[in-house]
Design a protein around this motif. Structure first.
Motif, PDB file in Angstrom:
ATOM      1  N   LEU A 256       0.976  -1.398  -0.060  1.00 24.11           N
ATOM      2  CA  LEU A 256      -0.079  -0.050  -0.272  1.00 24.11           C
ATOM      3  C   LEU A 256       0.850   1.311  -0.002  1.00 24.11           C
ATOM      4  CD1 LEU A 256      -2.732  -1.170   2.619  1.00 24.11           C
ATOM      5  CD2 LEU A 256      -2.965  -0.764  -0.016  1.00 24.11           C
ATOM      6  N   LEU A 257       2.065   1.162   0.663  1.00 20.48           N
ATOM      7  CA  LEU A 257       2.740   2.069   0.410  1.00 20.48           C
ATOM      8  C   LEU A 257       3.631   2.563  -0.730  1.00 20.48           C
ATOM      9  CD1 LEU A 257       4.908   1.953   4.022  1.00 20.48           C
ATOM     10  CD2 LEU A 257       3.285   3.818   3.293  1.00 20.48           C
ATOM     11  N   LEU A 258       3.994   1.042  -1.461  1.00 20.85           N
ATOM     12  CA  LEU A 258       4.527   1.355  -2.809  1.00 20.85           C
ATOM     13  C   LEU A 258       3.633   2.024  -3.703  1.00 20.85           C
ATOM     14  CD1 LEU A 258       6.323  -2.299  -2.621  1.00 20.85           C
ATOM     15  CD2 LEU A 258       7.390  -0.068  -2.101  1.00 20.85           C
ATOM     16  N   GLN A 259       2.271   1.620  -3.553  1.00 21.15           N
ATOM     17  CA  GLN A 259       1.215   2.096  -4.479  1.00 21.15           C
ATOM     18  C   GLN A 259       0.686   3.550  -4.085  1.00 21.15           C
ATOM     19  OE1 GLN A 259      -2.008  -0.782  -3.776  1.00 21.15           O
ATOM     20  NE2 GLN A 259      -0.548  -2.500  -4.719  1.00 21.15           N
ATOM     21  N   ARG A 260       1.340   4.043  -3.047  1.00 19.28           N
ATOM     22  CA  ARG A 260       1.251   5.559  -2.645  1.00 19.28           C
ATOM     23  C   ARG A 260      -0.296   5.548  -2.200  1.00 19.28           C
ATOM     24  NH1 ARG A 260       6.313   8.291  -2.566  1.00 19.28           N
ATOM     25  NH2 ARG A 260       7.226   7.698  -3.962  1.00 19.28           N
ATOM     26  N   GLN A 261      -0.642   4.640  -1.607  1.00 22.18           N
ATOM     27  CA  GLN A 261      -1.962   4.703  -0.875  1.00 22.18           C
ATOM     28  C   GLN A 261      -2.011   5.017   0.703  1.00 22.18           C
ATOM     29  OE1 GLN A 261      -4.962   1.584  -1.727  1.00 22.18           O
ATOM     30  NE2 GLN A 261      -3.486   0.610  -3.235  1.00 22.18           N
TER      31      GLN A 261
END
Length: 334
Positions: free
Chosen positions: A107-112
């Motif tokens: 979720l961090l990698l997807q900027r969520q």
């Protein structure tokens, strides 16, 4: 936003300023726009906002086990601090599985999310280092030696030593310890504290008195039954947490024995249930809400680009003496 602008007879830029910088808009215009917003229940488009500001105003919190009552107060501390600063919290339950922990970091990698509070630290250290190099991250409750990430916890070795010494000061020498899973750093630390207390008082540690348990009522019940079946059973037991202490107490009761008369019991965490259960449980109080609040405070500083001069925050714990250790009418050294 364009619909609101048409109905209020202003530009979309004015609507945007009313929402983000109201002090830059005249009172009359501001009131006119807000009247339309309230009448039509307008909500800003969050995806568009995130695209523009590169912020989600969202924090990811990963919990090892959402059914564990300990984490409810920690989460409340995180939530309150987040809301006060305009952030919302999304929760991930890792179910004690390092693979699940790693999946949530996507979720961090997807900027969520703008940052992450980990209440569990069972992922590979290299993976955590890679994440922390690119995203704001704070560890709370658990930690990893050598990982350069802000952490918030108590001193589990010292507090476990304190719990064990409480039983020693009451005259016990046959003291057992029901640990948590030994792949968890907190279990290893609390075992170390138990061992330090025993050795510092020249009490021989019986290897059979150390029983590893899953973090559950049922598993602790089984381990206590094993201890009671020994040729020389213990007269006291320090248990990894309060829920497991209740399992141990039930095992003692089901064996026709009495707590604390036959077996004294000390738990850990000071959950609400520990003051309600009979007998009330002597335990170590962790400042759960403060741990969560402090972890969120540190994460916000990282998100805002601040450099933390201090990375390790150790909060104070406290021994709470109740009925289960049999100290009601005895003077106990703190």
């Amino acid at each position: 936003m364009s619909d609101v602008a048409k109905l209020a007879n202003v530009s979309t830029a004015t609507v945007s300023r009313v929402l983000s910088q109201p002090e830059k808009v005249s009172k009359d215009t501001r009131e006119k726009v807000m009247k339309v917003i309230k009448e039509f229940n307008y909500q800003p488009h969050m995806v568009a906002r995130q695209f523009r500001t590169k912020e989600t105003k969202t924090i990811l919190v990963v919990v090892p086990d959402i059914t564990d009552a300990f984490f409810s107060e920690v989460l409340r501390g995180i939530e309150h601090m987040a809301v006060r600063n305009g952030y919302q919290v999304i929760l991930g339950d890792a179910e004690n599985d390092p693979k699940r922990e790693k999946e949530y970091t996507n979720l961090l990698l997807q900027r969520q999310a703008d940052g992450m509070v980990l209440l569990t630290a069972r992922m590979d250290q290299q993976d955590l280092e890679n994440i922390s190099n690119h995203f704001p991250m704070v560890l709370a409750c658990e930690y990893i030696d050598g990982l350069d990430v802000p952490t918030v916890s108590i001193d589990n070795i010292s507090s476990a030593r304190k719990a064990t010494e409480h039983l020693i000061h009451l005259g016990h020498t046959k003291i057992a310890h029901i640990t948590g899973p030994m792949n968890v750093v907190l279990s290893r630390d609390r075992l170390k504290g138990y061992q330090q207390a025993m050795l510092s008082h020249d009490i021989t540690i019986n290897p059979a008195y150390i029983q590893e348990s899953e973090v559950s009522f049922e598993s602790s019940y089984d381990q206590m039954m094993k201890l009671l079946a020994l040729e020389t059973p213990p007269t006291a037991v320090f248990v990894f947490n309060d829920e497991m202490a209740i399992g141990a107490i039930k095992a003692v009761k089901d064996s026709g024995l009495n707590v604390p008369k036959d077996v004294a019991v000390v738990g850990f965490d000071n959950l609400k249930m520990s003051s309600i259960y009979e007998p009330n449980i002597t335990t170590i109080h962790q400042p759960k809400y403060e741990i969560g609040s402090k972890a969120m405070e540190l994460l916000l500083k990282l998100i805002n680009g601040e450099t933390l001069q201090k990375k390790r925050f150790v909060l104070n714990d406290k021994l709470v003496v109740r009925e289960s250790s049999g100290a009601n009418n005895k003077k106990v050294t703190p």
